[in-house]
Design a protein around this motif. Structure first.
Motif, PDB file in Angstrom:
ATOM      1  N   ASP A   1       0.817  -1.210   0.000  1.00  0.00           N
ATOM      2  CA  ASP A   1       0.000   0.000   0.000  1.00  0.00           C
ATOM      3  C   ASP A   1       0.855   1.267   0.000  1.00  0.00           C
ATOM      4  N   GLU A   2       0.540   2.228   0.882  1.00  0.00           N
ATOM      5  CA  GLU A   2       1.258   3.507   0.856  1.00  0.00           C
ATOM      6  C   GLU A   2       2.736   3.350   1.214  1.00  0.00           C
ATOM      7  N   CYS A   3       3.076   2.267   1.888  1.00  0.00           N
ATOM      8  CA  CYS A   3       4.470   2.040   2.269  1.00  0.00           C
ATOM      9  C   CYS A   3       5.386   1.886   1.061  1.00  0.00           C
ATOM     10  N   GLU A   4       4.807   1.599  -0.113  1.00  0.00           N
ATOM     11  CA  GLU A   4       5.613   1.479  -1.329  1.00  0.00           C
ATOM     12  C   GLU A   4       6.170   2.817  -1.794  1.00  0.00           C
ATOM     13  N   HIS A   5       5.616   3.909  -1.306  1.00  0.00           N
ATOM     14  CA  HIS A   5       6.014   5.238  -1.763  1.00  0.00           C
ATOM     15  C   HIS A   5       7.026   5.853  -0.809  1.00  0.00           C
ATOM     16  N   SER A   6       8.091   6.382  -1.346  1.00  0.00           N
ATOM     17  CA  SER A   6       9.108   7.040  -0.530  1.00  0.00           C
ATOM     18  C   SER A   6       9.271   8.486  -0.969  1.00  0.00           C
ATOM     19  N   TYR A   7       9.355   9.380   0.005  1.00  0.00           N
ATOM     20  CA  TYR A   7       9.588  10.796  -0.261  1.00  0.00           C
ATOM     21  C   TYR A   7      10.966  11.229   0.236  1.00  0.00           C
ATOM     22  N   ALA A   8      11.760  10.257   0.677  1.00  0.00           N
ATOM     23  CA  ALA A   8      13.125  10.544   1.107  1.00  0.00           C
ATOM     24  C   ALA A   8      14.033  10.706  -0.105  1.00  0.00           C
ATOM     25  N   SER A   9      15.144  11.387   0.103  1.00  0.00           N
ATOM     26  CA  SER A   9      16.154  11.529  -0.952  1.00  0.00           C
ATOM     27  C   SER A   9      17.285  10.532  -0.704  1.00  0.00           C
ATOM     28  N   PRO A  10      17.905  10.008  -1.772  1.00  0.00           N
ATOM     29  CA  PRO A  10      19.098   9.182  -1.583  1.00  0.00           C
ATOM     30  C   PRO A  10      20.269  10.051  -1.140  1.00  0.00           C
TER      31      PRO A  10
ATOM     32  N   CYS B   1      10.120   2.009   1.075  1.00  0.00           N
ATOM     33  CA  CYS B   1       9.521   0.678   0.900  1.00  0.00           C
ATOM     34  C   CYS B   1       9.900  -0.256   2.049  1.00  0.00           C
ATOM     35  N   ASP B   2       9.879   0.272   3.277  1.00  0.00           N
ATOM     36  CA  ASP B   2      10.119  -0.485   4.512  1.00  0.00           C
ATOM     37  C   ASP B   2      11.585  -0.837   4.761  1.00  0.00           C
TER      38      ASP B   2
ATOM     39  N   ASN C   1       7.490  -4.782  16.897  1.00  0.00           N
ATOM     40  CA  ASN C   1       6.889  -4.435  18.200  1.00  0.00           C
ATOM     41  C   ASN C   1       5.519  -3.754  18.068  1.00  0.00           C
ATOM     42  N   ARG C   2       4.936  -3.783  16.869  1.00  0.00           N
ATOM     43  CA  ARG C   2       3.604  -3.227  16.670  1.00  0.00           C
ATOM     44  C   ARG C   2       3.072  -3.742  15.327  1.00  0.00           C
ATOM     45  N   PRO C   3       1.749  -3.647  15.090  1.00  0.00           N
ATOM     46  CA  PRO C   3       1.195  -4.145  13.826  1.00  0.00           C
ATOM     47  C   PRO C   3       1.760  -3.397  12.619  1.00  0.00           C
ATOM     48  N   TYR C   4       1.779  -4.076  11.476  1.00  0.00           N
ATOM     49  CA  TYR C   4       2.240  -3.459  10.236  1.00  0.00           C
ATOM     50  C   TYR C   4       1.341  -2.279   9.885  1.00  0.00           C
ATOM     51  N   ASN C   5       1.965  -1.121   9.599  1.00  0.00           N
ATOM     52  CA  ASN C   5       1.239   0.104   9.281  1.00  0.00           C
ATOM     53  C   ASN C   5       1.274   0.315   7.767  1.00  0.00           C
ATOM     54  N   LYS C   6       0.133   0.189   7.107  1.00  0.00           N
ATOM     55  CA  LYS C   6       0.073   0.296   5.650  1.00  0.00           C
ATOM     56  C   LYS C   6       0.225   1.722   5.136  1.00  0.00           C
ATOM     57  N   THR C   7       0.286   2.702   6.038  1.00  0.00           N
ATOM     58  CA  THR C   7       0.456   4.103   5.625  1.00  0.00           C
ATOM     59  C   THR C   7       1.823   4.652   6.026  1.00  0.00           C
ATOM     60  N   LEU C   8       2.762   3.782   6.364  1.00  0.00           N
ATOM     61  CA  LEU C   8       4.070   4.221   6.857  1.00  0.00           C
ATOM     62  C   LEU C   8       5.011   4.507   5.682  1.00  0.00           C
ATOM     63  N   ARG C   9       4.791   5.630   5.017  1.00  0.00           N
ATOM     64  CA  ARG C   9       5.697   6.068   3.955  1.00  0.00           C
ATOM     65  C   ARG C   9       6.847   6.831   4.582  1.00  0.00           C
ATOM     66  N   PHE C  10       8.045   6.681   4.044  1.00  0.00           N
ATOM     67  CA  PHE C  10       9.200   7.390   4.580  1.00  0.00           C
ATOM     68  C   PHE C  10       9.325   8.759   3.923  1.00  0.00           C
TER      69      PHE C  10
END
Length: 227
Positions: free
Chosen positions: A42-51, A67-68, A91-100
């Motif tokens: 889901d949203e975790c596939e999207h990254s807004y970080a820079s290399p 992407c996790d 230590n917590r459920p997988y968050n489908k909105t955890l984009r970096f």
């Protein structure tokens, strides 16, 4: 993108499209393309970080964050040197909105890896090899609480500076990850989406409505000005 000499590096992390690219600047020709593996959802596939680029006497890496996973790639050919997960779901459920959004930072052999939305911040070393997820290899320290969402970290003079989205400033010892101090009373409690900036012995924290707090860099909190 990252411009390194005359070479351009791109991180393209989106749904069904996980690529790292090196482009020759003068010609625009593709030097290499690396397909970066991920099992993010889901949203975790999207990254807004820079290399970012990291070099020392033994390593020359492109660091990719999204992407996790955080991954290190050899600049010469894009091959993966190491990867680390445990940024989502540990230590917590997988968050489908955890984009970096926050970008990692590297200094003096330490890679500081943020996550998002209360996830952990990891301190890794560059001697890691392969998949170090869930292992002690490559891990220097880990912080699981009071972590930033959008602002990127700073590493300076043996200290790691973290600005939470609510403006709380947290300073850690870079070698151990131990908390040096956490300050909330004198920092503007408005949303902080901008990353903190270091300059001339000072840390600048810019809140969303334009208030800038100028804090003296170091192991003791000292507010120099509010502008």
């Amino acid at each position: 993108p990252v411009l390194d000499g005359d070479q351009l590096y791109f991180q393209l992390l989106h749904t069904n499209y996980y690529l790292l690219l090196r482009i020759d600047g003068p010609t625009g020709k593709e030097v290499w393309k690396h397909e970066r593996e991920s099992d993010a959802k889901d949203e975790c596939e999207h990254s807004y970080a820079s290399p970012i680029i990291y070099r020392d006497d033994k390593h020359a890496y492109l660091i990719s964050h999204g992407c996790d996973y955080v991954t290190a790639h050899n600049l010469a050919d894009g091959s993966e040197a190491f990867r680390c997960g445990e940024l989502n779901g540990t230590n917590r459920p997988y968050n489908k909105t955890l984009r970096f959004v926050a970008t990692p930072v590297a200094a003096d052999g330490l890679l500081v890896v943020p996550s998002a939305k209360g996830g952990p911040v990891l301190g890794l070393n560059f001697d890691a090899k392969g998949n170090i997820t869930g292992t002690e290899a490559g891990h220097v320290w880990r912080r699981d609480k009071d972590t930033p969402d959008v602002p990127s970290p700073i590493v300076h003079d043996g200290l790691v500076y973290l600005c939470r989205e609510n403006g709380v400033l947290i300073v850690l010892d870079a070698k151990t990850g131990a908390e040096v101090y956490m300050e909330s009373k004198e920092i503007t409690r408005e949303r902080h989406r901008a990353s903190p900036v270091y300059g001339d012995g000072k840390i600048y924290l810019v809140a969303r409505k334009g208030i800038t707090k100028c804090v003296k860099a170091g192991r003791k909190f000292e507010l120099l000005s509010s502008n």
